[in-house]
Design an enzyme around this catalytic site. Sequence first.
Site, short mmCIF file in Angstrom:
data_model
loop_
_atom_site.label_atom_id
_atom_site.label_comp_id
_atom_site.label_asym_id
_atom_site.label_seq_id
_atom_site.Cartn_x
_atom_site.Cartn_y
_atom_site.Cartn_z
N ASP A 7 -7.74 -3.83 -6.35
CA ASP A 7 -6.82 -3.48 -5.17
C ASP A 7 -7.39 -2.39 -4.40
O ASP A 7 -8.20 -1.62 -5.07
CB ASP A 7 -5.41 -3.01 -5.51
CG ASP A 7 -4.52 -2.78 -4.34
OD1 ASP A 7 -4.40 -3.88 -3.44
OD2 ASP A 7 -4.10 -1.60 -4.02
N GLU A 9 -7.27 0.63 -1.23
CA GLU A 9 -6.57 1.56 -0.06
C GLU A 9 -7.48 1.85 0.98
O GLU A 9 -8.66 2.13 0.48
CB GLU A 9 -6.15 2.73 -0.73
CG GLU A 9 -4.81 2.44 -1.96
CD GLU A 9 -3.53 1.55 -1.50
OE1 GLU A 9 -3.24 1.44 -0.25
OE2 GLU A 9 -3.12 1.03 -2.20
N GLU A 52 0.08 7.05 9.68
CA GLU A 52 0.78 5.81 9.29
C GLU A 52 0.25 5.38 7.89
O GLU A 52 0.82 5.09 6.92
CB GLU A 52 0.81 4.84 10.30
CG GLU A 52 -0.70 4.22 10.82
CD GLU A 52 -0.72 5.34 11.99
OE1 GLU A 52 -1.86 4.58 12.66
OE2 GLU A 52 -0.56 6.43 12.21
N HIS A 57 -0.06 5.35 1.29
CA HIS A 57 -0.83 5.61 -0.10
C HIS A 57 -0.64 7.18 -0.34
O HIS A 57 -1.11 7.33 -1.56
CB HIS A 57 -2.17 5.11 -0.18
CG HIS A 57 -3.06 5.48 1.16
ND1 HIS A 57 -3.29 6.76 1.80
CD2 HIS A 57 -3.64 4.46 1.95
CE1 HIS A 57 -3.96 6.67 2.46
NE2 HIS A 57 -4.30 5.19 2.93
N HIS A 150 1.72 3.39 -2.53
CA HIS A 150 0.79 2.42 -3.03
C HIS A 150 -0.22 3.05 -3.86
O HIS A 150 -0.64 4.28 -3.31
CB HIS A 150 0.13 1.72 -1.73
CG HIS A 150 1.19 0.71 -1.22
ND1 HIS A 150 0.65 -0.43 -0.79
CD2 HIS A 150 2.39 0.64 -1.13
CE1 HIS A 150 1.67 -1.23 -0.16
NE2 HIS A 150 2.85 -0.42 -0.41
N ASP A 155 -1.51 -0.49 -8.38
CA ASP A 155 -1.35 -1.86 -7.83
C ASP A 155 -2.25 -3.01 -8.72
O ASP A 155 -1.55 -4.02 -8.70
CB ASP A 155 -1.53 -1.91 -6.35
CG ASP A 155 -0.43 -1.22 -5.81
OD1 ASP A 155 0.71 -0.66 -6.21
OD2 ASP A 155 -0.36 -0.93 -4.38
#
Length: 228
Positions: A7, A9, A52, A57, A150, A155
């Site tokens: 995963d 970010e 945002e 995260h 997150h 994740d």
Amino acid sequence: MREIVFDTETTGFKFSEGDRLVEIGCVELVNRVETGRVFHAYFNPGRMMPAEAQAVHGLSDAFLSDKPAFHAGVDDLLAFLGDSPLIAHNASFDFGFLNGELAQCRRDPICLSRMVDTLTMARSRHPGAKHTLDALCNRFGIDRSHRVLHGALLDAQLLAQVYVELMGGRQIGFGLDAVPAPTVASTIAVAPSRVRPPRHFAANDVELAAHAAFIATLKQPLWDQSSA
């Protein structure tokens, strides 16, 4: 069979518009069982973190300011990935950023034939349902209580469990003897292994004697051809 669940970010949604990868987490599976070997890294994106994105995260400019750029860790990442299939949720997004960063480093892109998308799998198997990672964890009874924000490694660890369930459940990973012992490298974190050693349930002498005594009481059992 070795597979990598991963995963990422990022600073936003589109690499082509200047967004960058800031975290990657990878979990190694062998025969669909977690081996305990993971790869986890943060990267300085060289740009400001939009508010945002940080809200999703929690990775701030201050936190990422002393982290290396992607090109500084690319060799360790590629060594961990090897040539294994790569599993991600909404995988085209993660592949887009990963291959975008590789292109910036003048490295070959990862072939899309290695991509396994759990979002596509979930939509096919459970049409009409919710297919977010949270929703799938709820569907399969996977504890996600520690997922407040997150995080790429967290994740990926949750997605590894979801992937196994989408592929048929825990029973497909019963070939435990095939799981190799973790090999530790400086850039690879090793979590406690979840693989239990096989247990043996051979009958003892008392149980064998009791079984033989019971069999002796049977008259003309179907499996005894000599009694026919």
